[in-house]
Design a protein around this motif. Structure first.
Motif, PDB file in Angstrom:
ATOM      1  N   TRP A 106     -28.592 -19.898  37.322  1.00 35.86           N
ATOM      2  CA  TRP A 106     -27.793 -20.198  38.360  1.00 35.86           C
ATOM      3  C   TRP A 106     -28.307 -21.364  38.989  1.00 35.86           C
ATOM      4  O   TRP A 106     -29.418 -21.062  39.088  1.00 35.86           O
ATOM      5  CB  TRP A 106     -27.142 -18.440  38.985  1.00 35.86           C
ATOM      6  N   ASN A 109     -27.429 -23.831  42.318  1.00 36.48           N
ATOM      7  CA  ASN A 109     -26.557 -24.665  43.703  1.00 36.48           C
ATOM      8  C   ASN A 109     -27.520 -25.151  44.357  1.00 36.48           C
ATOM      9  O   ASN A 109     -28.691 -25.006  44.840  1.00 36.48           O
ATOM     10  CB  ASN A 109     -26.935 -23.169  44.087  1.00 36.48           C
ATOM     11  N   ARG A 114     -22.676 -26.797  41.776  1.00 43.14           N
ATOM     12  CA  ARG A 114     -22.724 -24.943  41.033  1.00 43.14           C
ATOM     13  C   ARG A 114     -22.253 -24.791  40.171  1.00 43.14           C
ATOM     14  O   ARG A 114     -21.887 -25.456  39.595  1.00 43.14           O
ATOM     15  CB  ARG A 114     -21.856 -24.347  42.157  1.00 43.14           C
ATOM     16  N   SER A 115     -23.338 -23.987  39.191  1.00 43.36           N
ATOM     17  CA  SER A 115     -23.017 -23.724  38.361  1.00 43.36           C
ATOM     18  C   SER A 115     -24.515 -22.570  37.254  1.00 43.36           C
ATOM     19  O   SER A 115     -24.681 -22.286  37.439  1.00 43.36           O
ATOM     20  CB  SER A 115     -23.712 -25.662  37.028  1.00 43.36           C
ATOM     21  N   TYR A 116     -23.153 -22.402  35.940  1.00 45.99           N
ATOM     22  CA  TYR A 116     -23.608 -21.601  35.994  1.00 45.99           C
ATOM     23  C   TYR A 116     -23.949 -21.077  34.178  1.00 45.99           C
ATOM     24  O   TYR A 116     -23.584 -21.875  33.928  1.00 45.99           O
ATOM     25  CB  TYR A 116     -22.978 -19.782  35.824  1.00 45.99           C
TER      26      TYR A 116
END
Length: 892
Positions: free
Chosen positions: A388, A390, A419-421
């Motif tokens: 994850w 941010n 923001r990524s996962y």
């Protein structure tokens, strides 16, 4: 595959290199014996399982943290000179690394773009290249894979992947280190780590660094520019100068100072504080990691990392080396002198900036990564990688650098974020049969939010409000290697990728003179009475185009490879592999012509990139493991390379001020500006696709223990690139000034005089030849420790910095600039040589060390990014000569 005019030459050369590698007598040793003497054996995970670097049939370079520390590697952009056919530039306006490998790069570093070289952190994909700037400390190793990594690494790894593997906690005992670097420009860097085993099954590790450095640039604040809102009273009220002493364009050419009361109003420049101006460094990062191994079958690693950059950012400036000797012309077109950067700048160097907007760059990034490895049984293992990120970002950037009196600045405001996962699950076979395999699936999501604006202080402003731009992708993949015989191995791989990109509710809003929002060019005093943050208020702007847009793409990638062990020490291999980078969406532009009332709407999109790469290579451990050779030949058939730039998507009629013969605005009897209808461009940042390109090359890497305690290592490359299909496009390399035509003509998309065919051009940042050479020697002083000198030479042939290849097109179009003057503003970079060196002392048992170093010893200025504007070749450059000392202490 298309025929290539010189395809036979590199194949023959590669075969010769391979034959050279396998013809040298070699003594067969097992790995244990080789580890005792000769060159260190490096284990890598390029195939998502642990293998020996020299036994892996992939073009890959790997470096330990110690090796990177010796060469002064601070962040990902510094590794470029360590790897064949890798170049990394810093784009100025977005403050992002642009990674180029084997001739391919992505010039779109906004939230709409994706890199062509994937970055993976402990197996987790990282979408934003800015995040990799903080990662070069306390790593186990960095692996750089060249060629498509589509089957195993997938997303945006069309020409390669950079894999950063951090050090994990261990259970051997408490250990740690602390390291300090002091250098030129008041540079200070402190980094260290500590490893603590809590029990036999649980350990933690903490590492961090702090890096500060003053700017090496000569930055000046200019009170003569139109917008003074960001400047202090001291700067604004600097001492007046005689008009005859004016240097900068804004001291010489602005009409508002003359109107205000004469030349005595012209002010001198004020030198900026080096600790807080463009080119400085002010950043820190830390990493916390835990490892839990309750038994021999399960390992759980969890890592949290934080990075904060609060410097001023980089600044694109004119290339003064190119400007030297540039002729000037009189009204009759006759040469009446020569010029250089001192005609508009206090210094004749590439590192001088004249601004009215102080730089600001804030990057605040949190990263969480996890790895779970579980041996289900002796034949099967399960791997789960997740992550994850941010990232929050703010930026203030002066754009025109005083090269033009028309002020421009760019701002990204609080709320700009990414923001990524990422999740990936794998099943792997254990190495207990002739067939080893891996199957897996992954899922990726990124959402970006952008709040910012471009401020033309004399004219209109544009506010970007993009609350929800997203990318979603998933992939299924499988790859296996079958031992046909003990020496012959077949590898087959496949990947299915599906990706969707969407913009929900995005809006480009406008603030113009027409709607009374902007303060016009005739009211400088009114503008400078406004607060500096006045135009950060999005409610001032008129709603613009709804950017809602969507696109989706899917693809099938494959890899076919054969490798053969000629002996225990030598292997040869060949492969065919494909790669894919999804297409994308851009901004939507609509407008109604003020004169005709016609409505126009353009939703920009671009197609995916696809590549097929053919590769043959050889790896050999020779001379009792004292010589390692890796030789590779590759041929890439690359389609639809994505190229982004600022251009015109249309034009509209608007009322604009009339100017007299002296360039001054005309007023009527009542003091109002006289206006006339004029076609104005609708300028956009958008992406187009370059038709098919062919790229081929030879890469030779070597490590040689040439004498007792002495080593020579490095690489040499030959690379050839060419756009092989017609690419008819509007000329986009500074047409207004390079062609010497009027502004309206230069932005008119229908102007056929500005169309050209770029077929036959070379790709950017790809020199034909490169050579990197490292020499070091270990002087063993016995009980007194050791002294280790190290010397590095890095040479690159000339190269183009953009795809335009300006000097090749002097006969294609009607240039107003003389052919012999093209050199002063073209996009070609001369060959260069960098020399780096250090001298290190290791205390007995390496308890502590001390080192003196120098980087770029000959003080070469090398341009890595080009952005021509206002008639100048502008860009970002390497760091000038840098030197200092390093000391460190290890405790166990």
């Amino acid at each position: 595959m298309k025929a290539h005019k010189s395809a036979l030459h590199p194949i023959a050369a590669a075969v010769s290199l391979a034959c050279l590698a396998v013809s040298v007598p070699a003594v067969a040793n097992d790995d244990a014996e080789q580890a005792k003497s000769g060159i260190e054996v490096i284990e890598i995970t390029a195939t998502k399982r642990v293998t020996n670097l020299m036994d892996t049939p992939v073009a890959v370079s790997a470096f330990t943290q110690e090796a990177m520390d010796r060469q002064g590697i601070k962040n990902v952009k510094d590794i470029a000179n360590l790897v064949p056919n890798l170049a990394i530039s810093m784009e100025g306006s977005q403050q992002a690394p642009v990674i180029s490998m084997r001739g391919v790069r992505s010039t779109n570093v906004t939230e709409l773009g994706d890199p062509s070289v994937g970055i993976h952190l402990d197996g987790v994909y990282s979408p934003r290249t800015q995040g990799a700037l903080s990662l070069m400390f306390d790593n186990e190793r960095v692996e750089v894979l060249r060629g498509p990594q589509g089957t195993l690494f997938g997303r945006n790894s069309t020409v390669g992947s950079i894999n950063i593997i951090t050090n994990k906690p261990d259970f051997a005992g408490v250990e740690g280190n602390i390291n300090l670097e002091l250098g030129r420009w008041d540079a200070k860097e402190l980094h260290g780590m500590i490893n603590i085993p809590i029990s036999d099954t649980f350990a933690i590790r903490a590492a961090g660094k702090v890096h500060e450095r003053d700017s090496y640039m000569d930055v000046y604040y200019d009170p003569n520019q139109y917008d003074q809102r960001y400047l202090s009273d001291e700067v604004i009220n600097a001492a007046p100068i005689d008009p005859a002493d004016a240097i900068t364009n804004t001291q010489k050419n602005n009409w508002w100072i003359d109107w205000a009361g004469g030349g005595d109003q012209i002010r001198e420049l004020t030198k900026a504080d080096e600790s807080d101006s463009y080119g400085n460094i002010d950043e820190f990062a830390y990493r916390l990691s835990s490892l839990w191994e309750p038994n021999n079958d399960l390992a759980v690693n969890l890592t949290y990392q934080y990075y904060k950059n609060k410097g001023a950012g980089q600044k694109e400036t004119a290339n003064c080396e190119k400007m030297k000797g540039r002729p000037t012309y009189d009204d009759n077109g006759e040469v009446n002198g020569v010029s250089d950067c001192t005609t508009f700048s206090p210094h004749n160097n590439n590192y001088t900036a004249i601004v009215n907007v102080p730089g600001k760059l804030i990057v605040d990034m949190h990263m969480l990564r996890g790895n779970i490895n579980y041996d289900i049984n002796k034949d099967l293992a399960f791997v789960y990688n997740f992550g994850w990120e941010n990232q929050r970002r703010e930026l203030a950037q002066d754009i025109e650098n005083s090269y033009d009196v028309w002020d421009g600045a760019m701002f990204f405001l609080p709320g700009t974020a990414s923001r990524s996962y990422f999740h990936e699950m794998q099943l792997q076979s254990q190495a207990t049969s002739p067939f080893s395999w891996i199957v897996g699936a992954n899922l990726f999501h990124e959402k970006t939010t952008t709040r910012g604006y471009y401020d033309n202080s004399i004219n209109d402003k544009t506010f970007w409000l993009q609350p929800d731009r997203s990318s979603d992708s998933y992939a299924l993949f499988a790859q296996g290697t079958y031992d046909i015989t003990d020496r012959l191995h077949l590898t087959l791989g496949y990947r299915y990728s599906d990706e969707e990109k969407e913009d929900k509710g995005g809006n480009n809003m406008t603030c113009s003179n027409d709607n009374g929002c902007a303060v016009g060019w005739w009211a400088r005093d009114l503008l400078n009475e406004l607060p500096a943050n006045y135009y950060e208020d999005e409610s001032l702007y008129e709603p613009g185009t709804d950017n809602s847009n969507k696109g989706s793409w899917d693809n099938h990638d494959y890899r076919i490879g054969l490798d053969y062990d000629l002996s225990d020490n030598t292997m040869i291999y060949g492969s065919i592999a494909t790669g894919f980078k999804a297409g994308g969406i851009g901004d939507v532009f609509d407008w109604t012509d003020d004169l005709t009332g016609e409505y126009h709407r353009i939703a920009t999109k671009f197609d995916p990139e696809e590549v097929t790469t053919y590769e043959i290579g050889a790896k050999s451990k020779l001379l009792d493991n004292k010589l390692h050779l890796q030789a590779t030949y590759f041929f890439q058939d690359y389609d639809n390379m994505q190229y982004s730039s600022v251009g015109t998507v249309g034009y509209r009629n608007q009322q604009q001020p009339v100017y007299d013969d002296d360039g001054m605005p005309v007023f009527d009897d009542e003091g109002n500006p006289v206006l006339e209808w004029r076609e104005q461009p609708v300028v956009a940042y958008y992406t187009q696709n370059v038709p098919s390109s062919e790229i081929q090359g030879i890469e030779l890497e070597f490590q040689w223990e040439a004498w007792e305690n002495g080593k020579i290592s490095g690489y040499a490359t030959w690379t050839d690139t060419e756009i092989v299909d017609d690419w008819h496009t509007k000329w986009d390399y500074d047409p207004r000034y390079l062609f010497g035509i009027g502004y309206d003509e230069s932005v008119d998309p229908e102007n056929e005089a500005l169309k050209t065919n770029l077929k036959g051009n070379e790709l950017a940042m790809t020199p034909k030849y490169t050579l990197n050479l490292n020499i070091d020697h270990y002087f063993d002083l016995g009980e007194y420790g050791a002294i280790i000198p190290w010397l590095n030479f890095h040479w690159e042939d000339e190269a183009y910095l953009t795809v335009w290849n300006v000097d090749k097109h002097t006969d294609d179009m009607d240039f107003a600039i003389a052919d012999e003057d093209i050199h002063y503003s073209d996009d070609k970079r001369d060959s260069y040589l960098l020399i780096n060196a250090n001298l290190r002392y290791n205390a007995p048992e390496e308890i502590w060390y001390a080192e003196a170093f120098i980087q770029n010893a000959t003080d070469e200025s090398v341009q890595h990014w080009s952005n021509a504007d206002q008639g100048y070749n502008q860009g970002t450059y390497n760091t000038p000569r840098y030197y200092g000392i390093r000391v460190g202490y290890n405790f166990y």
